[in-house]
Design a protein around this motif. Structure first.
Motif, PDB file in Angstrom:
ATOM      1  N   ILE A  56       0.891  -1.321  -0.170  1.00 36.08           N
ATOM      2  CA  ILE A  56      -0.014   0.070  -0.006  1.00 36.08           C
ATOM      3  C   ILE A  56       0.900   1.211   0.064  1.00 36.08           C
ATOM      4  O   ILE A  56       0.201   2.346   0.176  1.00 36.08           O
ATOM      5  CB  ILE A  56      -1.016  -0.174   1.248  1.00 36.08           C
ATOM      6  N   ARG A  57       2.310   1.030  -0.236  1.00 35.46           N
ATOM      7  CA  ARG A  57       3.204   2.244  -0.540  1.00 35.46           C
ATOM      8  C   ARG A  57       3.408   2.918   0.847  1.00 35.46           C
ATOM      9  O   ARG A  57       3.853   4.216   0.947  1.00 35.46           O
ATOM     10  CB  ARG A  57       2.693   3.111  -1.443  1.00 35.46           C
TER      11      ARG A  57
ATOM     12  N   LYS B 112       9.042   2.213   1.293  1.00 38.31           N
ATOM     13  CA  LYS B 112       9.408   2.279  -0.416  1.00 38.31           C
ATOM     14  C   LYS B 112       9.894   0.838  -0.813  1.00 38.31           C
ATOM     15  O   LYS B 112       9.903   0.071  -1.657  1.00 38.31           O
ATOM     16  CB  LYS B 112      10.784   3.056  -0.389  1.00 38.31           C
TER      17      LYS B 112
ATOM     18  N   ALA C  36      -3.525   1.842  -4.539  1.00 32.12           N
ATOM     19  CA  ALA C  36      -3.315   1.552  -3.423  1.00 32.12           C
ATOM     20  C   ALA C  36      -4.279   2.175  -2.144  1.00 32.12           C
ATOM     21  O   ALA C  36      -4.593   1.649  -1.203  1.00 32.12           O
ATOM     22  CB  ALA C  36      -1.894   1.859  -2.872  1.00 32.12           C
ATOM     23  N   VAL C  37      -4.804   3.349  -2.307  1.00 31.66           N
ATOM     24  CA  VAL C  37      -5.493   4.155  -1.329  1.00 31.66           C
ATOM     25  C   VAL C  37      -6.788   3.458  -1.286  1.00 31.66           C
ATOM     26  O   VAL C  37      -7.491   3.549  -0.140  1.00 31.66           O
ATOM     27  CB  VAL C  37      -5.627   5.648  -1.957  1.00 31.66           C
TER      28      VAL C  37
ATOM     29  N   ASP D 281      -0.005   1.221  -8.066  1.00 32.28           N
ATOM     30  CA  ASP D 281       0.242   2.688  -8.024  1.00 32.28           C
ATOM     31  C   ASP D 281      -0.440   3.460  -6.827  1.00 32.28           C
ATOM     32  O   ASP D 281      -1.398   2.704  -6.225  1.00 32.28           O
ATOM     33  CB  ASP D 281      -0.322   3.142  -9.430  1.00 32.28           C
ATOM     34  N   ALA D 282      -0.064   4.511  -6.611  1.00 32.24           N
ATOM     35  CA  ALA D 282      -0.659   5.190  -5.323  1.00 32.24           C
ATOM     36  C   ALA D 282      -2.341   5.328  -5.447  1.00 32.24           C
ATOM     37  O   ALA D 282      -2.829   5.235  -4.320  1.00 32.24           O
ATOM     38  CB  ALA D 282      -0.014   6.449  -4.876  1.00 32.24           C
ATOM     39  N   LYS D 283      -2.656   5.751  -6.557  1.00 29.26           N
ATOM     40  CA  LYS D 283      -4.220   5.905  -6.689  1.00 29.26           C
ATOM     41  C   LYS D 283      -4.869   4.451  -6.316  1.00 29.26           C
ATOM     42  O   LYS D 283      -5.897   4.751  -5.625  1.00 29.26           O
ATOM     43  CB  LYS D 283      -4.595   6.307  -8.098  1.00 29.26           C
TER      44      LYS D 283
ATOM     45  N   ASP E  34      -7.046   5.949   6.062  1.00 27.58           N
ATOM     46  CA  ASP E  34      -6.110   7.019   6.970  1.00 27.58           C
ATOM     47  C   ASP E  34      -6.904   7.491   8.131  1.00 27.58           C
ATOM     48  O   ASP E  34      -7.850   8.353   7.812  1.00 27.58           O
ATOM     49  CB  ASP E  34      -5.425   7.920   6.018  1.00 27.58           C
TER      50      ASP E  34
ATOM     51  N   ARG F  53       2.407  -4.815  -5.041  1.00 24.30           N
ATOM     52  CA  ARG F  53       2.570  -3.201  -5.129  1.00 24.30           C
ATOM     53  C   ARG F  53       2.038  -2.739  -6.255  1.00 24.30           C
ATOM     54  O   ARG F  53       2.020  -3.215  -7.363  1.00 24.30           O
ATOM     55  CB  ARG F  53       4.177  -2.881  -5.043  1.00 24.30           C
TER      56      ARG F  53
END
Length: 133
Positions: free
Chosen positions: A14-15, A18, A77-78, A73-75, A83, A71
């Motif tokens: 989920i990044r 690293k 993983a969110v 990309d960030a979009k 959070d 793993r």
């Protein structure tokens, strides 16, 4: 059969970290917790659990929404975690990067004694406000 996923692999996927080895080291160093107790890198992640992750000066509270084995990309993983970090904790971390920076013109030479006193008084007044919070 329930899916199994290690906490170090989940945090990497989920990044949050690293590399997976950084996630493993964070677990071993006690920077990944659940309900105040340290987690081993092999701890099995469960949907709905909340984890406290300390990464440098940044502290996050993450809730697992779904398991992610690779793993992405960030979009994407969110979508796999929520959070829950309190806003004041987030702002405290971000405010460190917005601290005033003293700048002198290039070629202005060495500060005079009066300039040095002015700079020192500015620095002291900034730290005064930081101590009150």
């Amino acid at each position: 059969m329930a899916e199994k996923l290690r906490i170090d692999k989940y945090l990497w996927s989920i990044r949050v970290f690293k590399t997976r080895s950084l996630a493993t080291e964070a677990c071993k160093a006690g920077r990944v917790k659940k309900d105040g107790s340290n987690l081993k890198p092999s701890y099995e992640v469960k949907i709905g659990d909340e984890y406290q992750v300390s990464k440098g000066i940044e502290k996050k509270v993450l809730k697992v929404i779904d398991l992610l084995h690779n793993r992405v990309d960030a979009k994407t993983a969110v979508l796999y975690y929520q959070d829950l970090t309190p806003e004041e904790e987030t702002y405290k971390f971000k405010s460190m990067f917005h601290a005033p920076v003293l700048v002198r013109d290039r070629g202005a030479g060495r500060p005079t004694k009066k300039d040095r006193r002015d700079i020192d008084s500015l620095k002291q007044s900034d730290s005064f406000w930081d101590d009150e919070d």
